[in-house]
Design a protein around this motif. Structure first.
Motif, mmCIF file in Angstrom:
data_model
loop_
_atom_site.group_PDB
_atom_site.id
_atom_site.type_symbol
_atom_site.label_atom_id
_atom_site.label_comp_id
_atom_site.label_asym_id
_atom_site.label_seq_id
_atom_site.Cartn_x
_atom_site.Cartn_y
_atom_site.Cartn_z
ATOM 1 N N LYS A 1 0.830 -1.225 0.000
ATOM 2 C CA LYS A 1 0.000 0.000 0.000
ATOM 3 C C LYS A 1 0.860 1.269 0.000
ATOM 4 N N GLU A 2 2.096 1.137 0.457
ATOM 5 C CA GLU A 2 2.999 2.299 0.545
ATOM 6 C C GLU A 2 3.845 2.488 -0.723
ATOM 7 N N VAL A 3 3.709 1.557 -1.672
ATOM 8 C CA VAL A 3 4.580 1.600 -2.858
ATOM 9 C C VAL A 3 4.055 2.610 -3.884
ATOM 10 N N ASP A 4 4.913 3.550 -4.265
ATOM 11 C CA ASP A 4 4.522 4.550 -5.272
ATOM 12 C C ASP A 4 4.874 4.102 -6.683
ATOM 13 N N CYS A 5 5.987 3.384 -6.774
ATOM 14 C CA CYS A 5 6.464 2.985 -8.095
ATOM 15 C C CYS A 5 6.777 1.495 -8.076
ATOM 16 N N SER A 6 6.052 0.726 -8.880
ATOM 17 C CA SER A 6 6.244 -0.732 -8.913
ATOM 18 C C SER A 6 6.655 -1.152 -10.327
ATOM 19 N N ILE B 1 4.538 0.017 -17.998
ATOM 20 C CA ILE B 1 3.482 0.726 -18.730
ATOM 21 C C ILE B 1 3.729 2.237 -18.829
ATOM 22 N N ASP B 2 4.207 2.854 -17.755
ATOM 23 C CA ASP B 2 4.401 4.319 -17.771
ATOM 24 C C ASP B 2 5.848 4.722 -18.038
ATOM 25 N N HIS B 3 6.699 3.733 -18.333
ATOM 26 C CA HIS B 3 8.129 3.980 -18.600
ATOM 27 C C HIS B 3 8.827 4.700 -17.449
ATOM 28 N N ALA B 4 8.407 4.395 -16.221
ATOM 29 C CA ALA B 4 9.086 4.974 -15.045
ATOM 30 C C ALA B 4 10.502 4.415 -14.984
ATOM 31 N N ASP B 5 11.404 5.183 -14.393
ATOM 32 C CA ASP B 5 12.795 4.739 -14.246
ATOM 33 C C ASP B 5 12.827 3.595 -13.226
ATOM 34 N N GLY C 1 -3.478 -6.399 -15.520
ATOM 35 C CA GLY C 1 -3.931 -5.721 -16.750
ATOM 36 C C GLY C 1 -2.792 -5.344 -17.675
ATOM 37 N N ALA C 2 -1.571 -5.394 -17.168
ATOM 38 C CA ALA C 2 -0.421 -4.951 -17.974
ATOM 39 C C ALA C 2 -0.260 -5.786 -19.240
ATOM 40 N N GLU C 3 -0.586 -7.079 -19.137
ATOM 41 C CA GLU C 3 -0.406 -7.955 -20.305
ATOM 42 C C GLU C 3 -1.253 -7.465 -21.477
ATOM 43 N N ILE C 4 -2.479 -7.007 -21.175
ATOM 44 C CA ILE C 4 -3.371 -6.520 -22.240
ATOM 45 C C ILE C 4 -2.845 -5.181 -22.760
ATOM 46 N N GLU C 5 -2.392 -4.317 -21.840
ATOM 47 C CA GLU C 5 -1.873 -3.013 -22.259
ATOM 48 C C GLU C 5 -0.590 -3.155 -23.084
ATOM 49 N N MET C 6 0.169 -4.211 -22.805
ATOM 50 C CA MET C 6 1.439 -4.405 -23.516
ATOM 51 C C MET C 6 1.241 -4.881 -24.948
ATOM 52 N N LEU C 7 0.064 -5.427 -25.244
ATOM 53 C CA LEU C 7 -0.164 -5.990 -26.580
ATOM 54 C C LEU C 7 0.052 -4.958 -27.675
ATOM 55 N N LYS C 8 -0.194 -3.677 -27.342
ATOM 56 C CA LYS C 8 -0.068 -2.649 -28.380
ATOM 57 C C LYS C 8 1.369 -2.099 -28.497
ATOM 58 N N SER D 1 5.341 -2.052 -29.367
ATOM 59 C CA SER D 1 6.226 -2.753 -30.304
ATOM 60 C C SER D 1 7.363 -3.356 -29.475
ATOM 61 N N GLY D 2 7.853 -4.495 -29.895
ATOM 62 C CA GLY D 2 8.894 -5.196 -29.137
ATOM 63 C C GLY D 2 8.432 -5.544 -27.736
ATOM 64 N N ARG D 3 7.162 -5.941 -27.615
ATOM 65 C CA ARG D 3 6.559 -6.151 -26.290
ATOM 66 C C ARG D 3 7.194 -7.283 -25.493
ATOM 67 N N GLU D 4 7.838 -8.226 -26.175
ATOM 68 C CA GLU D 4 8.464 -9.340 -25.446
ATOM 69 C C GLU D 4 9.777 -8.910 -24.773
ATOM 70 N N LYS D 5 10.317 -7.756 -25.183
ATOM 71 C CA LYS D 5 11.646 -7.356 -24.691
ATOM 72 C C LYS D 5 11.592 -6.172 -23.731
ATOM 73 N N VAL D 6 10.399 -5.822 -23.274
ATOM 74 C CA VAL D 6 10.254 -4.659 -22.383
ATOM 75 C C VAL D 6 11.088 -4.855 -21.107
ATOM 76 N N MET D 7 10.966 -6.029 -20.484
ATOM 77 C CA MET D 7 11.683 -6.265 -19.227
ATOM 78 C C MET D 7 13.193 -6.331 -19.457
ATOM 79 N N SER D 8 13.585 -6.908 -20.565
ATOM 80 C CA SER D 8 14.991 -6.996 -20.912
ATOM 81 C C SER D 8 15.605 -5.592 -21.008
ATOM 82 N N ASN D 9 14.881 -4.687 -21.666
ATOM 83 C CA ASN D 9 15.355 -3.302 -21.810
ATOM 84 C C ASN D 9 15.361 -2.574 -20.468
ATOM 85 N N LEU D 10 14.370 -2.905 -19.625
ATOM 86 C CA LEU D 10 14.282 -2.287 -18.289
ATOM 87 C C LEU D 10 15.496 -2.630 -17.428
ATOM 88 N N LEU D 11 15.901 -3.903 -17.492
ATOM 89 C CA LEU D 11 16.956 -4.388 -16.606
ATOM 90 C C LEU D 11 18.367 -4.067 -17.103
#
Length: 255
Positions: free
Chosen positions: A54-59, A65-69, A93-100, A102-112
């Protein structure tokens, strides 16, 4: 460079989250720097490591989805050297939002990618499904630990998971390897548990960890206190089992 390990099995209740929390804590106890990525909308790894959701601002959700750092989503835990990127129920719900995307399979890879060098190990706790978030985790990972519960239906889902790993290896992440099969909830008094162990060992031979996670009351109790078992009761069987697993992984990755 840090090693990224996903813990995956689409079958629920096999001990993925318990293993993630306690393996991470054991690696940190052995003086490795560890980051846990909670990629399960149930956020059990987050609460199990003492994060108040409940205290988490950024997860992880905001990062995807919001491209937060991602650095804004890293929280420290009670164990020195162990950090976590918590999850949120919105991740469903992120899985549905990610469908649109591009390169949706590599989002986490780019994040890390930008934080990979800051940790010895990054552990990703996957949800019990083979959806887009799990595909992301496997695409980002160097290897995968597959927890297998010592019970009758344990081997049923493995072929599906291995097939998914094979597809990801051929299409998205050629470097993905199986770190090992981990037998969980093992009760040496039961003949069935020993049979499952023998069966898994016969199928996967060298890929089965020597460390086995036994059934243990302290292991079940510790998450309700927001603690890994090594802080809750360092002398318990559960703590010793996970410490053995951590040592085995460290030893394996030296070579």
């Amino acid at each position: 460079m840090g090693k990224i390990i996903a813990l995956a099995n689409q079958k629920g209740g096999v001990g993925k989250t318990t293993t993630t929390i306690n393996l991470a804590a054991s690696l940190a106890t052995l003086e490795k720097s560890v980051l846990v990525i909670d990629a399960d909308p149930q956020a059990n790894a987050s609460s199990g490591l003492g994060v108040d959701i409940k205290e988490v601002d950024c997860s992880l959700y905001e990062c995807i989805i919001d491209h937060a750092d991602i650095k804004d989503a890293i929280y420290t835990t009670d164990i020195e050297g162990l950090d976590i990127v918590p999850s949120h129920i919105d991740l469903v719900g992120a899985e549905i939002e990610m469908l649109k995307l591009s390169g949706r399979e590599k989002v986490m890879s780019n994040l890390l990618a930008p934080i990979r060098d800051e940790y010895d190990y990054i552990l990703i706790d996957c949800s019990p499904s083979l959806g887009l978030i799990t595909v992301n985790a496997l695409t980002a990972a160097d290897s995968v630990v597959i927890p297998v519960q010592c019970e009758y239906f344990a081997l049923e889902g493995i072929s599906k998971l291995l097939n998914t790993i094979k597809i990801i290896k051929s299409k998205l992440n050629p470097k993905l390897e199986i770190e090992g099969f981990l037998l969980t909830m093992y009760d040496s008094r039961l003949r069935l548990a020993r049979q499952i162990y023998d069966e898994v060992k016969r199928h996967f031979q060298e890929l089965v960890f020597k460390a086995v996670i036994q059934r243990n009351v302290k292991l079940s109790e510790s998450p309700s206190h927001g603690l890994p078992v090594i802080l809750y009761d360092a002398d318990s069987t559960g703590a010793k089992n996970h410490l053995n697993l951590a040592k085995e992984i460290i030893e394996k990755n030296k070579n």
